[in-house]
Design a protein around this motif. Structure first.
Motif, PDB file in Angstrom:
ATOM      1  N   LEU A   1       0.818  -1.204   0.000  1.00  0.00           N
ATOM      2  CA  LEU A   1       0.000   0.000   0.000  1.00  0.00           C
ATOM      3  C   LEU A   1       0.856   1.260   0.000  1.00  0.00           C
ATOM      4  O   LEU A   1       0.553   2.227  -0.711  1.00  0.00           O
ATOM      5  CB  LEU A   1      -0.935  -0.007   1.216  1.00  0.00           C
ATOM      6  CG  LEU A   1      -2.059  -1.046   1.190  1.00  0.00           C
ATOM      7  CD1 LEU A   1      -2.832  -1.015   2.501  1.00  0.00           C
ATOM      8  CD2 LEU A   1      -3.003  -0.813   0.015  1.00  0.00           C
ATOM      9  N   ASP A   2       1.927   1.279   0.779  1.00  0.00           N
ATOM     10  CA  ASP A   2       2.805   2.445   0.795  1.00  0.00           C
ATOM     11  C   ASP A   2       3.463   2.655  -0.564  1.00  0.00           C
ATOM     12  O   ASP A   2       3.560   3.789  -1.058  1.00  0.00           O
ATOM     13  CB  ASP A   2       3.877   2.308   1.875  1.00  0.00           C
ATOM     14  CG  ASP A   2       3.326   2.533   3.276  1.00  0.00           C
ATOM     15  OD1 ASP A   2       2.137   2.907   3.385  1.00  0.00           O
ATOM     16  OD2 ASP A   2       4.080   2.336   4.245  1.00  0.00           O
ATOM     17  N   GLU A   3       3.929   1.577  -1.166  1.00  0.00           N
ATOM     18  CA  GLU A   3       4.563   1.684  -2.478  1.00  0.00           C
ATOM     19  C   GLU A   3       3.574   2.166  -3.531  1.00  0.00           C
ATOM     20  O   GLU A   3       3.917   3.000  -4.382  1.00  0.00           O
ATOM     21  CB  GLU A   3       5.151   0.328  -2.886  1.00  0.00           C
ATOM     22  CG  GLU A   3       6.345  -0.107  -2.055  1.00  0.00           C
ATOM     23  CD  GLU A   3       6.728  -1.552  -2.290  1.00  0.00           C
ATOM     24  OE1 GLU A   3       7.877  -1.906  -1.989  1.00  0.00           O
ATOM     25  OE2 GLU A   3       5.874  -2.345  -2.761  1.00  0.00           O
ATOM     26  N   ARG A   4       2.367   1.670  -3.458  1.00  0.00           N
ATOM     27  CA  ARG A   4       1.330   2.102  -4.406  1.00  0.00           C
ATOM     28  C   ARG A   4       1.086   3.604  -4.285  1.00  0.00           C
ATOM     29  O   ARG A   4       1.026   4.327  -5.281  1.00  0.00           O
ATOM     30  CB  ARG A   4       0.015   1.358  -4.127  1.00  0.00           C
ATOM     31  CG  ARG A   4      -0.010  -0.082  -4.556  1.00  0.00           C
ATOM     32  CD  ARG A   4      -1.203  -0.820  -3.964  1.00  0.00           C
ATOM     33  NE  ARG A   4      -1.295  -2.167  -4.520  1.00  0.00           N
ATOM     34  CZ  ARG A   4      -2.292  -2.598  -5.292  1.00  0.00           C
ATOM     35  NH1 ARG A   4      -3.298  -1.795  -5.577  1.00  0.00           N
ATOM     36  NH2 ARG A   4      -2.293  -3.818  -5.763  1.00  0.00           N
ATOM     37  N   ALA A   5       0.915   4.061  -3.056  1.00  0.00           N
ATOM     38  CA  ALA A   5       0.617   5.472  -2.844  1.00  0.00           C
ATOM     39  C   ALA A   5       1.724   6.352  -3.418  1.00  0.00           C
ATOM     40  O   ALA A   5       1.453   7.355  -4.094  1.00  0.00           O
ATOM     41  CB  ALA A   5       0.432   5.745  -1.356  1.00  0.00           C
ATOM     42  N   LYS A   6       2.969   6.003  -3.167  1.00  0.00           N
ATOM     43  CA  LYS A   6       4.082   6.811  -3.671  1.00  0.00           C
ATOM     44  C   LYS A   6       4.118   6.830  -5.197  1.00  0.00           C
ATOM     45  O   LYS A   6       4.380   7.870  -5.811  1.00  0.00           O
ATOM     46  CB  LYS A   6       5.395   6.274  -3.107  1.00  0.00           C
ATOM     47  CG  LYS A   6       5.537   6.500  -1.608  1.00  0.00           C
ATOM     48  CD  LYS A   6       6.761   5.805  -1.037  1.00  0.00           C
ATOM     49  CE  LYS A   6       6.843   5.993   0.472  1.00  0.00           C
ATOM     50  NZ  LYS A   6       8.001   5.260   1.067  1.00  0.00           N
ATOM     51  N   ARG A   7       3.848   5.693  -5.805  1.00  0.00           N
ATOM     52  CA  ARG A   7       3.853   5.632  -7.270  1.00  0.00           C
ATOM     53  C   ARG A   7       2.694   6.433  -7.865  1.00  0.00           C
ATOM     54  O   ARG A   7       2.840   7.082  -8.907  1.00  0.00           O
ATOM     55  CB  ARG A   7       3.793   4.176  -7.740  1.00  0.00           C
ATOM     56  CG  ARG A   7       5.045   3.392  -7.416  1.00  0.00           C
ATOM     57  CD  ARG A   7       5.053   2.017  -8.059  1.00  0.00           C
ATOM     58  NE  ARG A   7       6.292   1.319  -7.760  1.00  0.00           N
ATOM     59  CZ  ARG A   7       6.733   0.245  -8.407  1.00  0.00           C
ATOM     60  NH1 ARG A   7       5.989  -0.264  -9.410  1.00  0.00           N
ATOM     61  NH2 ARG A   7       7.860  -0.333  -8.083  1.00  0.00           N
TER      62      ARG A   7
ATOM     63  N   ARG B   1       0.463  17.062  -5.628  1.00  0.00           N
ATOM     64  CA  ARG B   1       1.278  16.014  -5.008  1.00  0.00           C
ATOM     65  C   ARG B   1       1.522  16.266  -3.528  1.00  0.00           C
ATOM     66  O   ARG B   1       1.502  15.327  -2.718  1.00  0.00           O
ATOM     67  CB  ARG B   1       2.602  15.869  -5.770  1.00  0.00           C
ATOM     68  CG  ARG B   1       2.411  15.300  -7.165  1.00  0.00           C
ATOM     69  CD  ARG B   1       3.702  15.274  -7.963  1.00  0.00           C
ATOM     70  NE  ARG B   1       3.429  14.901  -9.359  1.00  0.00           N
ATOM     71  CZ  ARG B   1       4.324  14.964 -10.338  1.00  0.00           C
ATOM     72  NH1 ARG B   1       5.562  15.376 -10.070  1.00  0.00           N
ATOM     73  NH2 ARG B   1       3.978  14.613 -11.563  1.00  0.00           N
ATOM     74  N   GLU B   2       1.746  17.510  -3.138  1.00  0.00           N
ATOM     75  CA  GLU B   2       1.993  17.808  -1.727  1.00  0.00           C
ATOM     76  C   GLU B   2       0.764  17.483  -0.889  1.00  0.00           C
ATOM     77  O   GLU B   2       0.871  16.864   0.190  1.00  0.00           O
ATOM     78  CB  GLU B   2       2.380  19.274  -1.551  1.00  0.00           C
ATOM     79  CG  GLU B   2       2.713  19.634  -0.104  1.00  0.00           C
ATOM     80  CD  GLU B   2       3.140  21.074   0.059  1.00  0.00           C
ATOM     81  OE1 GLU B   2       3.214  21.534   1.224  1.00  0.00           O
ATOM     82  OE2 GLU B   2       3.393  21.748  -0.962  1.00  0.00           O
ATOM     83  N   ALA B   3      -0.421  17.878  -1.374  1.00  0.00           N
ATOM     84  CA  ALA B   3      -1.645  17.604  -0.626  1.00  0.00           C
ATOM     85  C   ALA B   3      -1.895  16.103  -0.522  1.00  0.00           C
ATOM     86  O   ALA B   3      -2.344  15.605   0.522  1.00  0.00           O
ATOM     87  CB  ALA B   3      -2.830  18.292  -1.287  1.00  0.00           C
ATOM     88  N   LEU B   4      -1.598  15.380  -1.577  1.00  0.00           N
ATOM     89  CA  LEU B   4      -1.773  13.928  -1.540  1.00  0.00           C
ATOM     90  C   LEU B   4      -0.782  13.278  -0.578  1.00  0.00           C
ATOM     91  O   LEU B   4      -1.129  12.317   0.131  1.00  0.00           O
ATOM     92  CB  LEU B   4      -1.616  13.343  -2.950  1.00  0.00           C
ATOM     93  CG  LEU B   4      -2.761  13.638  -3.919  1.00  0.00           C
ATOM     94  CD1 LEU B   4      -2.354  13.285  -5.352  1.00  0.00           C
ATOM     95  CD2 LEU B   4      -4.020  12.868  -3.530  1.00  0.00           C
ATOM     96  N   SER B   5       0.423  13.793  -0.545  1.00  0.00           N
ATOM     97  CA  SER B   5       1.419  13.269   0.408  1.00  0.00           C
ATOM     98  C   SER B   5       0.979  13.513   1.840  1.00  0.00           C
ATOM     99  O   SER B   5       1.146  12.650   2.709  1.00  0.00           O
ATOM    100  CB  SER B   5       2.782  13.923   0.143  1.00  0.00           C
ATOM    101  OG  SER B   5       3.286  13.570  -1.129  1.00  0.00           O
TER     102      SER B   5
ATOM    103  N   GLN C   1      -3.375   9.370   6.732  1.00  0.00           N
ATOM    104  CA  GLN C   1      -3.928   8.012   6.715  1.00  0.00           C
ATOM    105  C   GLN C   1      -3.031   7.040   7.496  1.00  0.00           C
ATOM    106  O   GLN C   1      -3.519   6.211   8.256  1.00  0.00           O
ATOM    107  CB  GLN C   1      -4.095   7.539   5.274  1.00  0.00           C
ATOM    108  CG  GLN C   1      -5.215   8.222   4.504  1.00  0.00           C
ATOM    109  CD  GLN C   1      -5.261   7.793   3.045  1.00  0.00           C
ATOM    110  OE1 GLN C   1      -4.361   7.082   2.574  1.00  0.00           O
ATOM    111  NE2 GLN C   1      -6.284   8.206   2.333  1.00  0.00           N
ATOM    112  N   GLN C   2      -1.725   7.167   7.280  1.00  0.00           N
ATOM    113  CA  GLN C   2      -0.796   6.273   7.953  1.00  0.00           C
ATOM    114  C   GLN C   2      -0.809   6.514   9.464  1.00  0.00           C
ATOM    115  O   GLN C   2      -0.784   5.571  10.262  1.00  0.00           O
ATOM    116  CB  GLN C   2       0.615   6.460   7.388  1.00  0.00           C
ATOM    117  CG  GLN C   2       0.761   5.988   5.953  1.00  0.00           C
ATOM    118  CD  GLN C   2       2.091   6.396   5.355  1.00  0.00           C
ATOM    119  OE1 GLN C   2       2.683   7.398   5.742  1.00  0.00           O
ATOM    120  NE2 GLN C   2       2.570   5.606   4.395  1.00  0.00           N
ATOM    121  N   ARG C   3      -0.849   7.778   9.874  1.00  0.00           N
ATOM    122  CA  ARG C   3      -0.868   8.097  11.295  1.00  0.00           C
ATOM    123  C   ARG C   3      -2.140   7.563  11.946  1.00  0.00           C
ATOM    124  O   ARG C   3      -2.107   7.020  13.062  1.00  0.00           O
ATOM    125  CB  ARG C   3      -0.783   9.613  11.486  1.00  0.00           C
ATOM    126  CG  ARG C   3      -0.663  10.030  12.938  1.00  0.00           C
ATOM    127  CD  ARG C   3      -0.439  11.511  13.056  1.00  0.00           C
ATOM    128  NE  ARG C   3      -1.511  12.262  12.470  1.00  0.00           N
ATOM    129  CZ  ARG C   3      -1.544  13.605  12.411  1.00  0.00           C
ATOM    130  NH1 ARG C   3      -0.514  14.314  12.870  1.00  0.00           N
ATOM    131  NH2 ARG C   3      -2.576  14.219  11.859  1.00  0.00           N
TER     132      ARG C   3
END
Length: 423
Positions: free
Chosen positions: A391-397, A407-411, A417-419
């Motif tokens: 899931l983390d790899e997907r999000a970054k890609r 991109r900043e807002a999505l990051s 989400q992770q927190r």
């Protein structure tokens, strides 16, 4: 049975108040019959229709006033009805919809068909669409068929012997033309990324819309491609005449383009007419998982409204309104994933509304294709291959192929989400 003239045919004698009526999709719509149906709606009384990909004006919001309309998605004129709040959607996979009509789980009281005529034998054929309307005819109270001399005779699409229309009617109108949608510069850029993923000899499926059209237009330099698709328009003629499509390397139906529904103009009609290199097949074949899985090198190219950071695809809803369809997307994605050398590609612009909205989002409003089935997502900014990714790899890609201004807002959304997950 000899066809009667349209002026001597009274559709109100066959359709009753409370009936459910269905008819062929796209250019297979029997316009003589559907226009008569709408013209006599007051005389018939309240009835309902089930729409597929409908592009005529017969069931636009103004002309269809007083008719209850349901559909498998907001495709064509159904999109106008959805916007007006007058469409009831059946959110089913296309293959399941066809199977339900075939088995009588879903039924129509009256089925309207458009038929072509074999110039050699005089047999009747299905013309433009080998779909659920034909299957429903086996269980309908009444089957009315329009005989259209301009409809193409296509092999593997003869009218089944067990379907005998109650009445044949001469066509008063030519088949409906459905021109190719325009291709914008963003679609051309996305198409260049997609075609780099398509090798010579691949067998291809395309969804509908400007993006799949752009991909087809960009394939002119490829060779020995095959076609196995739910629908196809005039671009098929370009690909065959230009030498890109030969179907020579297909593992099934070698030498033949296989399609379920035609969405084109006279150019396509003339091309497929009595053409043994073309086959019009039912959804059990065009969308069947067992069939697709055996098609080596099968590549499905479809589009979406939005994709979230886990890879979930929404091809149905926007701003709380139905604008798309489940359709055959999941059928083809799963078939491509199961095929040897297959790829399932979802292509979409990175933004909407003039660049003010990102189509790569933190979470989608509706899930059409689940994250577990997704292979590759493509925007104008590149390709995000998601097979085997966490899931983390997907999000970054996926963030990497979003529009730069988002991109900043999505990051930040990913961080939140992770927190939330780990707290």
């Amino acid at each position: 049975m000899k066809p009667v003239s349209a002026e001597n045919f009274d559709i109100a004698a066959h359709v009753r108040a409370g009936d459910r009526v269905i008819f062929g999709q796209a250019s297979a719509e029997p316009l003589t019959l559907t226009r008569a149906l709408v013209a006599q709606k007051a005389e018939i009384g309240p009835f309902s229709v089930f729409l597929g990909a409908c592009y005529s004006d017969c069931f636009a919001p103004d002309t269809a006033e007083g008719i209850a309309v349901s559909a498998y998605g907001a495709v064509g004129v159904a999109g106008q009805l959805a916007k007006a709040g007058r469409l009831d959607v059946l959110p089913w996979h296309y293959r399941a919809l066809n199977r339900a009509y075939a088995e009588g789980v879903l039924k129509a009281d009256v089925v309207l068909l458009q038929l072509s005529v074999d110039p050699k034998s005089g047999r009747y054929g299905l013309g433009f669409s080998n779909d659920y309307a034909v299957l429903a005819a086996r269980h309908a109270r009444s089957v009315i068929a329009e005989v259209n001399p301009a409809a193409p005779w296509i092999h593997d699409a003869e009218l089944p012997a067990d379907i005998v229309p109650d009445v044949l009617v001469e066509a008063d109108y030519p088949p409906l033309d459905i021109p190719q949608p325009p291709i914008d510069e963003t679609s051309k850029t996305i198409a260049r990324h997609v075609v780099e993923m398509i090798p010579d000899g691949a067998t291809l499926q395309f969804g509908v819309g400007s993006l799949p059209e752009a991909v087809m237009a960009a394939l002119s330099g490829h060779r020995d491609l095959g076609i196995h698709s739910g629908s196809m328009g005039d671009r098929l003629v370009d690909l065959v005449e230009g030498g890109a499509v030969t179907n020579a390397r297909k593992s099934l139906d070698a030498g033949r383009s296989v399609v379920g529904v035609l969405l084109g103009t006279k150019r396509l009609r003339d091309f497929v007419h009595d053409n043994r290199d073309f086959s019009l097949r039912p959804a059990a074949h065009t969308h069947g998982h067992e069939v697709l899985a055996r098609q080596h090198g099968f590549i499905a190219v479809n589009s979406a409204i939005e994709v979230d950071l886990t890879g979930q695809v929404n091809a149905e809803m926007a701003n709380g309104r139905y604008v798309g369809a489940v359709g055959g997307q999941v059928d083809f994605v799963r078939g491509a994933n199961a095929a040897e050398g297959g790829r399932a590609i979802i292509a979409l612009p990175a933004t909407a509304k003039g660049g003010t909205l990102s189509r790569i989002v933190a979470s989608v409003s509706s899930v059409t294709t689940p994250r577990s089935d997704v292979d590759a997502i493509v925007t104008e900014y590149g390709v995000a291959g998601l097979r085997g990714c966490t899931l983390d790899e997907r999000a970054k890609r996926l963030i990497a192929i979003a529009a730069p201004q988002f991109r900043e807002a999505l990051s930040r959304a990913l961080y939140d989400q992770q927190r939330g997950t780990y707290d």
